[in-house]
Design a protein around this motif. Structure first.
Motif, PDB file in Angstrom:
ATOM      1  N   GLU A  99      -6.585 -11.889   5.431  1.00  0.00           N
ATOM      2  CA  GLU A  99      -6.826 -10.935   4.353  1.00  0.00           C
ATOM      3  C   GLU A  99      -5.709  -9.893   4.364  1.00  0.00           C
ATOM      4  OE1 GLU A  99      -9.179  -9.363   1.090  1.00  0.00           O
ATOM      5  OE2 GLU A  99      -8.959 -11.300   2.096  1.00  0.00           O
ATOM      6  N   TYR A 100      -4.761 -10.034   3.416  1.00  0.00           N
ATOM      7  CA  TYR A 100      -3.660  -9.083   3.289  1.00  0.00           C
ATOM      8  C   TYR A 100      -4.170  -7.854   2.525  1.00  0.00           C
ATOM      9  CZ  TYR A 100       0.136 -12.108   4.994  1.00  0.00           C
ATOM     10  OH  TYR A 100       0.977 -12.878   5.778  1.00  0.00           O
ATOM     11  N   ILE A 101      -4.033  -6.683   3.119  1.00  0.00           N
ATOM     12  CA  ILE A 101      -4.606  -5.442   2.588  1.00  0.00           C
ATOM     13  C   ILE A 101      -3.481  -4.443   2.374  1.00  0.00           C
ATOM     14  CG2 ILE A 101      -6.188  -3.541   3.122  1.00  0.00           C
ATOM     15  CD1 ILE A 101      -7.662  -5.655   4.967  1.00  0.00           C
ATOM     16  N   TRP A 102      -3.497  -3.767   1.220  1.00  0.00           N
ATOM     17  CA  TRP A 102      -2.453  -2.797   0.930  1.00  0.00           C
ATOM     18  C   TRP A 102      -2.988  -1.675   0.054  1.00  0.00           C
ATOM     19  CZ3 TRP A 102      -3.113  -7.266  -1.766  1.00  0.00           C
ATOM     20  CH2 TRP A 102      -3.013  -7.248  -3.154  1.00  0.00           C
ATOM     21  N   VAL A 148       6.150  -7.351  -2.905  1.00  0.00           N
ATOM     22  CA  VAL A 148       6.038  -8.132  -1.675  1.00  0.00           C
ATOM     23  C   VAL A 148       5.217  -7.369  -0.649  1.00  0.00           C
ATOM     24  CG1 VAL A 148       7.329  -9.128   0.261  1.00  0.00           C
ATOM     25  CG2 VAL A 148       8.199  -9.358  -2.072  1.00  0.00           C
ATOM     26  N   LEU A 149       4.343  -8.097   0.043  1.00  0.00           N
ATOM     27  CA  LEU A 149       3.543  -7.529   1.114  1.00  0.00           C
ATOM     28  C   LEU A 149       4.167  -7.870   2.458  1.00  0.00           C
ATOM     29  CD1 LEU A 149      -0.007  -8.485  -0.213  1.00  0.00           C
ATOM     30  CD2 LEU A 149       1.095  -6.244  -0.316  1.00  0.00           C
ATOM     31  N   LYS A 150       4.395  -6.826   3.258  1.00  0.00           N
ATOM     32  CA  LYS A 150       4.973  -6.985   4.597  1.00  0.00           C
ATOM     33  C   LYS A 150       3.909  -6.632   5.639  1.00  0.00           C
ATOM     34  CE  LYS A 150       8.301  -4.811   7.722  1.00  0.00           C
ATOM     35  NZ  LYS A 150       9.309  -3.707   7.847  1.00  0.00           N
ATOM     36  N   PRO A 151       3.428  -7.588   6.421  1.00  0.00           N
ATOM     37  CA  PRO A 151       2.425  -7.291   7.449  1.00  0.00           C
ATOM     38  C   PRO A 151       2.957  -6.298   8.481  1.00  0.00           C
ATOM     39  CG  PRO A 151       2.522  -9.653   7.025  1.00  0.00           C
ATOM     40  CD  PRO A 151       3.700  -9.049   6.330  1.00  0.00           C
ATOM     41  N   VAL A 152       2.138  -5.300   8.809  1.00  0.00           N
ATOM     42  CA  VAL A 152       2.542  -4.290   9.799  1.00  0.00           C
ATOM     43  C   VAL A 152       1.509  -4.108  10.904  1.00  0.00           C
ATOM     44  CG1 VAL A 152       4.064  -3.022   8.234  1.00  0.00           C
ATOM     45  CG2 VAL A 152       1.628  -2.423   8.335  1.00  0.00           C
ATOM     46  N   ALA A 153       0.300  -4.624  10.715  1.00  0.00           N
ATOM     47  CA  ALA A 153      -0.734  -4.549  11.753  1.00  0.00           C
ATOM     48  C   ALA A 153      -1.752  -5.646  11.479  1.00  0.00           C
ATOM     49  CB  ALA A 153      -1.417  -3.179  11.768  1.00  0.00           C
ATOM     50  N   ILE A 154      -2.319  -6.207  12.549  1.00  0.00           N
ATOM     51  CA  ILE A 154      -3.299  -7.278  12.392  1.00  0.00           C
ATOM     52  C   ILE A 154      -4.496  -7.021  13.305  1.00  0.00           C
ATOM     53  CG2 ILE A 154      -2.088  -8.749  14.076  1.00  0.00           C
ATOM     54  CD1 ILE A 154      -3.087 -11.181  12.453  1.00  0.00           C
ATOM     55  N   TYR A 155      -5.678  -7.331  12.781  1.00  0.00           N
ATOM     56  CA  TYR A 155      -6.932  -7.137  13.503  1.00  0.00           C
ATOM     57  C   TYR A 155      -7.820  -8.360  13.272  1.00  0.00           C
ATOM     58  CZ  TYR A 155      -5.328  -2.330  12.610  1.00  0.00           C
ATOM     59  OH  TYR A 155      -4.567  -1.186  12.489  1.00  0.00           O
ATOM     60  N   PRO A 156      -8.656  -8.720  14.229  1.00  0.00           N
ATOM     61  CA  PRO A 156      -9.654  -9.761  13.954  1.00  0.00           C
ATOM     62  C   PRO A 156     -10.597  -9.304  12.846  1.00  0.00           C
ATOM     63  CG  PRO A 156      -9.534  -9.243  16.308  1.00  0.00           C
ATOM     64  CD  PRO A 156      -8.743  -8.186  15.596  1.00  0.00           C
ATOM     65  N   ASP A 157     -11.040 -10.226  12.017  1.00  0.00           N
ATOM     66  CA  ASP A 157     -12.003  -9.923  10.967  1.00  0.00           C
ATOM     67  C   ASP A 157     -13.358 -10.453  11.399  1.00  0.00           C
ATOM     68  OD1 ASP A 157     -13.539  -9.579   8.743  1.00  0.00           O
ATOM     69  OD2 ASP A 157     -12.079 -10.382   7.319  1.00  0.00           O
ATOM     70  N   PRO A 158     -14.224  -9.586  11.944  1.00  0.00           N
ATOM     71  CA  PRO A 158     -15.491 -10.058  12.503  1.00  0.00           C
ATOM     72  C   PRO A 158     -16.485 -10.556  11.459  1.00  0.00           C
ATOM     73  CG  PRO A 158     -15.391  -7.672  12.538  1.00  0.00           C
ATOM     74  CD  PRO A 158     -14.041  -8.144  12.110  1.00  0.00           C
ATOM     75  N   ALA A 217      -8.733 -12.774   9.790  1.00  0.00           N
ATOM     76  CA  ALA A 217      -7.829 -11.731  10.263  1.00  0.00           C
ATOM     77  C   ALA A 217      -7.633 -10.708   9.152  1.00  0.00           C
ATOM     78  CB  ALA A 217      -6.484 -12.314  10.679  1.00  0.00           C
ATOM     79  N   LEU A 218      -7.620  -9.447   9.536  1.00  0.00           N
ATOM     80  CA  LEU A 218      -7.339  -8.347   8.624  1.00  0.00           C
ATOM     81  C   LEU A 218      -5.885  -7.945   8.830  1.00  0.00           C
ATOM     82  CD1 LEU A 218     -10.532  -6.334   9.580  1.00  0.00           C
ATOM     83  CD2 LEU A 218     -10.209  -7.541   7.410  1.00  0.00           C
ATOM     84  N   VAL A 219      -5.102  -7.988   7.767  1.00  0.00           N
ATOM     85  CA  VAL A 219      -3.664  -7.758   7.881  1.00  0.00           C
ATOM     86  C   VAL A 219      -3.284  -6.526   7.059  1.00  0.00           C
ATOM     87  CG1 VAL A 219      -1.367  -8.759   7.606  1.00  0.00           C
ATOM     88  CG2 VAL A 219      -3.330 -10.250   8.119  1.00  0.00           C
ATOM     89  N   MET A 220      -2.973  -5.431   7.743  1.00  0.00           N
ATOM     90  CA  MET A 220      -2.501  -4.235   7.034  1.00  0.00           C
ATOM     91  C   MET A 220      -1.052  -4.462   6.625  1.00  0.00           C
ATOM     92  SD  MET A 220      -3.833  -1.355   6.115  1.00  0.00           S
ATOM     93  CE  MET A 220      -3.069  -0.321   4.876  1.00  0.00           C
ATOM     94  N   CYS A 221      -0.742  -4.128   5.371  1.00  0.00           N
ATOM     95  CA  CYS A 221       0.589  -4.418   4.829  1.00  0.00           C
ATOM     96  C   CYS A 221       1.227  -3.190   4.216  1.00  0.00           C
ATOM     97  CB  CYS A 221       0.503  -5.497   3.754  1.00  0.00           C
ATOM     98  SG  CYS A 221      -0.107  -7.076   4.345  1.00  0.00           S
ATOM     99  N   GLU A 222       2.542  -3.169   4.255  1.00  0.00           N
ATOM    100  CA  GLU A 222       3.335  -2.247   3.444  1.00  0.00           C
ATOM    101  C   GLU A 222       3.784  -2.995   2.194  1.00  0.00           C
ATOM    102  OE1 GLU A 222       6.627  -0.576   5.507  1.00  0.00           O
ATOM    103  OE2 GLU A 222       5.387   0.497   6.969  1.00  0.00           O
TER     104      GLU A 222
END
Length: 346
Positions: A7-10, A59-69, A75-80
């Motif tokens: 899950e790419y999040i921005w 464009v989404l650039k992943p900068v942090a990743i967390y498990p998605d419970p 996976a939860l992907v924080m993006c810039e």
């Protein structure tokens, strides 16, 4: 190989407060992916106020990743957000340009309201419930209702399972108002985790038919509290050296930069920072020991420990962007010389 739901999040381009966005892609990995394994990914910026239709690629650039419970193999992907070249930060990408220092620790206290049918959860259809007083840290149906605690407990579990450094929850002063706290070492890490906790909360409440209201004074000019996002902060120097002289110089710098802080501490803060309800007026700076009505509250522990430890800036509001809040705190701290820097200059 396992198929993972990423899950790419921005943050979008809406102003004055950006919205969280998210979309999922499926990728195969042997084990839970690392940040370095995650690809850049495009999206339509014309639909998020980040591009025009005739040139809509962002464009989404992943900068942090967390498990998605909440998802199997998620996976939860924080993006810039980046420009089409994948290298240049987009104008809405505040994270890419903020000051950061892992030695500076931040603790954010995120307040918010649950809203349902256009009013705070637990408010009658017309008028108001009983006055504030019993709701803060309250217990029992008459104070917290029948679903709020279920949501905040589930949210807490989701955050902890995702690896977010969630530090606590409590019911707040107004009915339907709650708070959670997140701690992080460094501006980006702390702010990433606040945004991710917000995302998890908003996604969770979809199934309850409840919205999260982050406006800092949703009930307007009434005798009901607004919502803040108090920013607790400390540097390595504050924790280990400190001193009254340094503290007073730091407070003078915060006073000098009053408007720079207010400008990024969240919109409509003049509606919340009125001098009432334990708030300092937005256009005046003050500090005081254990003073909840000051701009910066100084804990007794800070003074008793020789002016060492952490301070609490009570002015940031619930809508604020934690990236910009933390960065502005760091900018002001950087203006104040320390004994170490004075010795180096000599």
């Amino acid at each position: 190989m396992t198929k993972y739901k990423l899950e790419y999040i921005w943050l979008d381009g809406y102003t004055p407060v950006p919205n969280l966005r998210g979309k999922t892609q499926i990728k195969e990995f042997e084990t839970f992916p690392t940040l370095e394994q995650l690809p850049l990914w495009g999206f339509d910026g014309s639909s998020t106020m980040q591009a025009e239709g005739r040139s809509s690629d962002c464009v989404l650039k992943p900068v942090a990743i967390y498990p998605d419970p909440a998802r199997t193999n998620g996976a939860l992907v924080m993006c810039e957000v980046m420009m089409p070249d994948g290298v240049t930060p987009h104008a809405t990408n505040k994270r890419a340009t903020i000051l950061d220092d892992e030695g500076t620790w931040f603790g954010f206290e995120q307040e918010y309201f649950f809203y349902q049918d256009g009013r705070p959860l637990g408010f009658p259809e017309n008028g108001f419930p009983g006055p504030q007083g019993p709701y803060y840290t309250g217990v029992g149906f008459k104070n917290v209702g029948d679903v709020a605690r279920e949501i905040v407990e589930e949210h807490l579990d989701l955050c902890l399972a995702a690896g977010i450094n969630h530090e606590g929850i409590n019911a707040e002063v107004a009915k339907g108002q709650w708070e959670f706290q997140v701690f992080g070492k460094g501006s980006k890490r702390a702010a990433d985790e606040i945004w991710m906790a917000r995302y998890l909360l908003e996604r969770l409440t979809e199934k309850y038919g409840i919205d999260i209201e982050y406006h800092c004074k949703p009930l307007g000019d009434t005798d009901w509290n607004g919502s803040g996002m108090h920013c607790n902060f400390s540097t390595k120097y504050m924790r280990e050296v400190g001193g009254k002289e340094y503290f007073e110089a730091l407070m003078a710098a915060f006073e000098k930069n009053l408007m720079d802080h207010i400008d990024v501490y969240g919109p409509d803060n003049d509606k919340r920072l009125t001098g009432k309800h334990e708030t300092a007026p937005w256009n005046k700076f003050s500090y005081g020991v254990a003073d909840r009505g000051a701009s910066i509250r100084v804990p007794h522990s800070f003074v008793n420990n020789g002016y060492k430890g952490y301070l609490e800036d009570r002015r940031p509001n619930s809508q604020g962007d934690p990236y910009q809040i933390a960065s502005q705190v760091l900018k002001t701290i950087a203006e104040v010389p320390t004994a170490d820097s004075a010795s180096a200059a000599a």
